[in-house]
Scaffold this motif. Sequence first.
Motif, mmCIF file in Angstrom:
data_model
loop_
_atom_site.group_PDB
_atom_site.id
_atom_site.type_symbol
_atom_site.label_atom_id
_atom_site.label_comp_id
_atom_site.label_asym_id
_atom_site.label_seq_id
_atom_site.Cartn_x
_atom_site.Cartn_y
_atom_site.Cartn_z
ATOM 1 N N CYS A 39 -84.787 11.375 -1.859
ATOM 2 C CA CYS A 39 -83.548 10.821 -1.309
ATOM 3 C C CYS A 39 -83.706 9.310 -1.299
ATOM 4 C CB CYS A 39 -83.266 11.315 0.101
ATOM 5 S SG CYS A 39 -81.886 10.418 0.865
ATOM 6 N N GLY A 99 -71.499 5.749 -1.563
ATOM 7 C CA GLY A 99 -72.307 6.686 -0.795
ATOM 8 C C GLY A 99 -72.621 6.180 0.597
ATOM 9 N N LYS A 131 -68.391 11.974 8.325
ATOM 10 C CA LYS A 131 -68.133 11.303 7.049
ATOM 11 C C LYS A 131 -67.137 12.147 6.251
ATOM 12 C CE LYS A 131 -71.096 9.148 3.564
ATOM 13 N NZ LYS A 131 -71.129 10.200 2.524
ATOM 14 N N ASP A 181 -68.291 14.466 3.473
ATOM 15 C CA ASP A 181 -69.550 15.189 3.676
ATOM 16 C C ASP A 181 -69.450 16.676 3.344
ATOM 17 O OD1 ASP A 181 -71.395 13.311 4.232
ATOM 18 O OD2 ASP A 181 -71.703 13.851 6.335
ATOM 19 N N PHE A 213 -76.780 18.841 8.426
ATOM 20 C CA PHE A 213 -76.822 17.624 7.608
ATOM 21 C C PHE A 213 -75.601 16.752 7.898
ATOM 22 C CE2 PHE A 213 -80.189 17.173 4.351
ATOM 23 C CZ PHE A 213 -80.962 18.272 4.694
ATOM 24 N N VAL A 214 -74.428 17.388 8.019
ATOM 25 C CA VAL A 214 -73.207 16.626 8.330
ATOM 26 C C VAL A 214 -73.313 16.005 9.728
ATOM 27 C CG1 VAL A 214 -70.727 16.808 8.765
ATOM 28 C CG2 VAL A 214 -71.753 18.025 6.821
ATOM 29 N N CYS A 221 -80.956 7.111 -0.420
ATOM 30 C CA CYS A 221 -79.993 6.423 0.458
ATOM 31 C C CYS A 221 -80.423 6.469 1.911
ATOM 32 C CB CYS A 221 -78.621 7.068 0.367
ATOM 33 S SG CYS A 221 -77.870 6.988 -1.238
ATOM 34 N N THR A 222 -80.787 7.656 2.361
ATOM 35 C CA THR A 222 -81.023 7.863 3.785
ATOM 36 C C THR A 222 -82.509 7.867 4.097
ATOM 37 O OG1 THR A 222 -79.089 9.286 3.677
ATOM 38 C CG2 THR A 222 -80.302 9.319 5.715
ATOM 39 N N GLY A 223 -83.319 7.995 3.022
ATOM 40 C CA GLY A 223 -84.736 8.208 3.281
ATOM 41 C C GLY A 223 -84.896 9.594 3.859
ATOM 42 N N TYR A 224 -85.879 9.787 4.704
ATOM 43 C CA TYR A 224 -86.188 11.138 5.157
ATOM 44 C C TYR A 224 -86.001 11.352 6.645
ATOM 45 C CZ TYR A 224 -87.694 11.092 0.433
ATOM 46 O OH TYR A 224 -87.674 10.952 -0.920
ATOM 47 N N GLN A 225 -85.779 10.280 7.395
ATOM 48 C CA GLN A 225 -85.708 10.440 8.842
ATOM 49 C C GLN A 225 -84.572 11.386 9.239
ATOM 50 O OE1 GLN A 225 -88.058 9.121 10.782
ATOM 51 N NE2 GLN A 225 -87.181 10.208 12.517
ATOM 52 N N LYS A 226 -83.384 11.102 8.794
ATOM 53 C CA LYS A 226 -82.242 11.928 9.205
ATOM 54 C C LYS A 226 -82.252 13.311 8.551
ATOM 55 C CE LYS A 226 -79.129 8.502 11.135
ATOM 56 N NZ LYS A 226 -79.855 8.628 12.418
ATOM 57 N N PHE A 265 -75.658 12.935 10.204
ATOM 58 C CA PHE A 265 -75.462 11.786 9.305
ATOM 59 C C PHE A 265 -76.607 11.673 8.296
ATOM 60 C CE2 PHE A 265 -72.802 10.988 12.914
ATOM 61 C CZ PHE A 265 -71.627 10.545 12.321
ATOM 62 N N GLY A 309 -82.348 4.186 5.763
ATOM 63 C CA GLY A 309 -82.491 4.225 4.304
ATOM 64 C C GLY A 309 -82.971 2.897 3.761
ATOM 65 N N HIS A 329 -86.567 2.482 4.584
ATOM 66 C CA HIS A 329 -87.393 3.295 3.690
ATOM 67 C C HIS A 329 -87.624 2.553 2.372
ATOM 68 C CE1 HIS A 329 -89.067 6.795 1.731
ATOM 69 N NE2 HIS A 329 -88.239 6.590 0.728
ATOM 70 N N VAL A 352 -76.359 12.575 5.238
ATOM 71 C CA VAL A 352 -75.781 12.543 3.891
ATOM 72 C C VAL A 352 -75.180 11.174 3.640
ATOM 73 C CG1 VAL A 352 -74.126 13.610 2.311
ATOM 74 C CG2 VAL A 352 -75.167 14.978 4.150
ATOM 75 N N GLN A 353 -75.634 10.522 2.587
ATOM 76 C CA GLN A 353 -74.922 9.301 2.189
ATOM 77 C C GLN A 353 -74.279 9.551 0.825
ATOM 78 O OE1 GLN A 353 -76.520 5.430 3.184
ATOM 79 N NE2 GLN A 353 -77.774 6.309 4.798
#
Lengths: 184, 816
Positions: free
Chosen positions: A132, B544, B55, B58, A89-90, A134-139, A93, B713, B716, A95-96
């Motif tokens: 989620c 975030g 990040k 993170d 996850f780190v 912020c990031t949606g699901y792609q990442k 990217f 994001g 989305h 994680v937002q």
Amino acid sequence: MDIELTINGERTTVEAGSADDLATVLRQHGHIGVKCGCDGGTCGASKVFVDGDVRMACGMAAVDADGSEIQTVAALGTQDDLHPVQQAFVDNFAVQCGFCIPGMVIQAVALLDSNPDPTEREVREALDDNVCRCTGYQKPVEAVLDAAERMRGAQSVAADGGHSATVPPNGNESTRCCGGGCDE
Amino acid sequence: MSSDDETPTADGGTASQSEAVEDGQSEEHPLEWDEPENNDKAPDERASVSHRTEKYDDRKLVTGQAKYTADYEEQYPDLAYAAVVRSDIPHGRVTDIDTSEAEAMDGVDAVLTPESDAVPDAKYTSAGQSYPEPSPWDMHVLNEHVRYIGDPIAAVAAENRATASAAAEAIEVSYEEDDYVTDPEEAFDDDAPQLFEDGEVENEIVGHDYDRNRMAHIGGELGDVDAALDGETHVHETEWETIRQSHANVEKHTSLAYTNEDDRHVLITSTQVPNHTRRQLAHLFDIPIRDIRVQKPRVGGGFGGKQAMVVEPIPLSLSLATDRPVLYEASREEEFYAMRSRHPMKVKAKTAVTDDGDIEAIDIYALSNTGAYGSHGMTVAGNVGSKPLPLYSKVPNARFEADIVHTNTPQTGAMRGYGAPQGTLALEGHLDEVARDLGLDPIEFRRRHHMEVGDLDEIAGMMGGEGANRRIRSCGLDECIERGKDAIGYDDLEQPDEDHLHRGIGMALSAQGTGVAGDELGAAQIMMNEDGSFHLQVGGVDIGTGADTAFLQIAAEVLGCDEDDIIVKSSDTDVTPFDYGAYASSTTYISGMAVKKAAEDAKARILDWGSKLLGEPVEALETGDGTVYSEASSDSVTLEDIGYEAAYGDDEREHILGKGSHCTEESPPPFAAQFADVTVDETTGEFEVHKLVVAVDCGVAINPGMAEGQIEGANHMSYEMAVSEGITLDDEGRAEVADFDEYGLPPATETPPIESILVETHEPTGPFGAKSVAEVPTNTVPPALSNAVRDAVGVRVREMPITAEKIKAQLDERNP
């Protein structure tokens, strides 16, 4: 009433009212990796392992967990020694704001425990009740696929003596506990 | 009042602007920018910027250690919990509040009503914007005159959440009910119920007409649109409608208030705007600004919903009343009906096009439903025109007007894109239809007209605002289009074998701003420690997005050290310098530039010490790899030695400090090209989106990995706007949504793959060439998907969300 829980390897007795949900009780005892986003089992942020099964702690009565073994995201890895799923996850990217991430990580670990080589579709299905924003699901999906590859790699590396290990081989069933500090 | 925030004004002067651009240049906005030498290096010459740096928070986030507001609960054993009583009628007056049962309950500490001493009576706006505020002061913390189902009436503090909720439920409210109106068009009618009396609102906005429930009317014109519309044979008009979209931030609005040992009032709060919140609380509670401290911990998503002081006054009132720390965490249900949402709008687009396909005029009109109160009402509506229209700044005649009206419906506010999604749907859907009607390729049609480097953005200028008349110094639109086309497979699309299935591709362009021209401020300071490490204190607000990491990368790039050698502390008004907050896509551009300036200021002192220690002139020295070095002599001294010498060395000892503030008249637009690939079933209207591709020109990406995350994001969220119903209301304006499932958030299995493409340009006014990235991809999926459906089966859905039923209805209408 008093209930007995083993939380991340530590046995403890906690007080819980009949209306208290498990997430509230865990958070009251400092387990802040259990997040509450929805008040009722629709966002996935409060996911924990209860006796090895993924449960949304906010949608489960605390008294129903009496006698159970609970593992929160804090049991999976430390900041210096992340679980491969956390590391992925780190590195991807994924994680937002991070609020949904503990629940996603728990769900991803559960998936890879039962299915070490998932398809993208299977990853999406596994994460289907993790919201989620912020990031949606792609990442996140890419991160879980990456983690799967790393964990399969770690297994095969272990088979050849671990000479070329590039990831900490702590990603499997046996290390779903606190990584050394617990009884499991 | 002054209204120069994200603000169009009523009248748009044009003559002087036109003269200014005749030679393609103007003194105020020259194409050649006086750029610092160190700002423009190739990515591979950089040590920190342009790298996929991890990040910084993170590891705490993935292990569940990071602290959000509610996680501070355990630090306050004396904590009380708040609950709020809200109106369950759409419009009326509270005649009685019976609190006796609640007050008698065990564990209840305080029950507040509008009459209570601890509750401020002042009017205010919840919009977290610059000062003077470009939103009307039309709200009270607790209300006797209620204007929507959800208006706060009373508040409770109790020893635990359950007791607080039970006490709130035990409070009986009696009302005298008024007529209500929920439809924005009906709100204009002469006999429509009136939400505000004339003169009742303070800080009124241009064009207000409360007799007609109008909060504001704005507009601007370039050239002569009516003459152009009269003169052309091809005049097209279309109307579009957007949803009431929820921010759906997974962390709910949460705020903890107490008074500390220094008699100062502390808010730990999930906010995008700590400094604005401090100022607003000072105004409301008549407390000096200096006596309020706003601390922003980790924030679990904002998206504009927290660019507002939504909940903070409640725990502060209760804390003042009880002398205890008080936590208020909105419920998920409250998030949908009592926090904020995107303004639902109807937008009309009209164009005049020549036989040759030249656009002679664009005319946009927006009707925005601001709900019961006016927060962000005018400024969001302004962006409906001022963000997308500049895409076609070559068009000689343009006009934009908007009415912002009150209805007895839940409150709206800022949301990612800030009016641009509504405007982009109308403009990009409309132009696509025009091109198809004229038999032109929609992409080539756009290419003939879109903005280029060197253009002076007169359309931004027509909307008013100091410095809005931008010179475009970076524009990657052509590359965005080309790479997007390739990635989606535009030129070799294969049709399904089944006759009833049709595949199509739609595209849309988008532009946004980067900060608010002439109305932003960011500030930062850097302290060097004696071990050569640094503390970076920055007012910029990471909600975030990774802003703190971008700040570290910028500072490390200047100082020549590793990011790990810098500690970042952001967004605590007692500790960090002033900042307008995280909104308007400004954080990296404005606050990041302040960080760069602070780092350069500190670097100058470091080089002085390096010069002293190495015996070489400052001009011969540079920082890098944790040292000050001389290329000429190859000598170097470590930052650690400099930190030690500065603190413990000779008689000219000093604490090495750097400071920087940044404000600017510039607001360079980032650009995006969106593509959607869809197959539609002609017999049912059902459709499948195979893939979304969005190519974004954000200037230089300070951290490409984080930039991709922002883009995906945002896309989305944009997809959700295209396919989800949003917050639906019943006839009384009551939200029919209480949780994520009912809201209809597209989950992982129902979200198409999103491919993000970074098209890097160099924006000379930004830190290391950066402009913004977070908002522009929020604007584009609704028009691209509408265009894709049109491409596939020839019918047009103009009212969001795009559903199988709507497509089927159009198909049936076409083939009765």
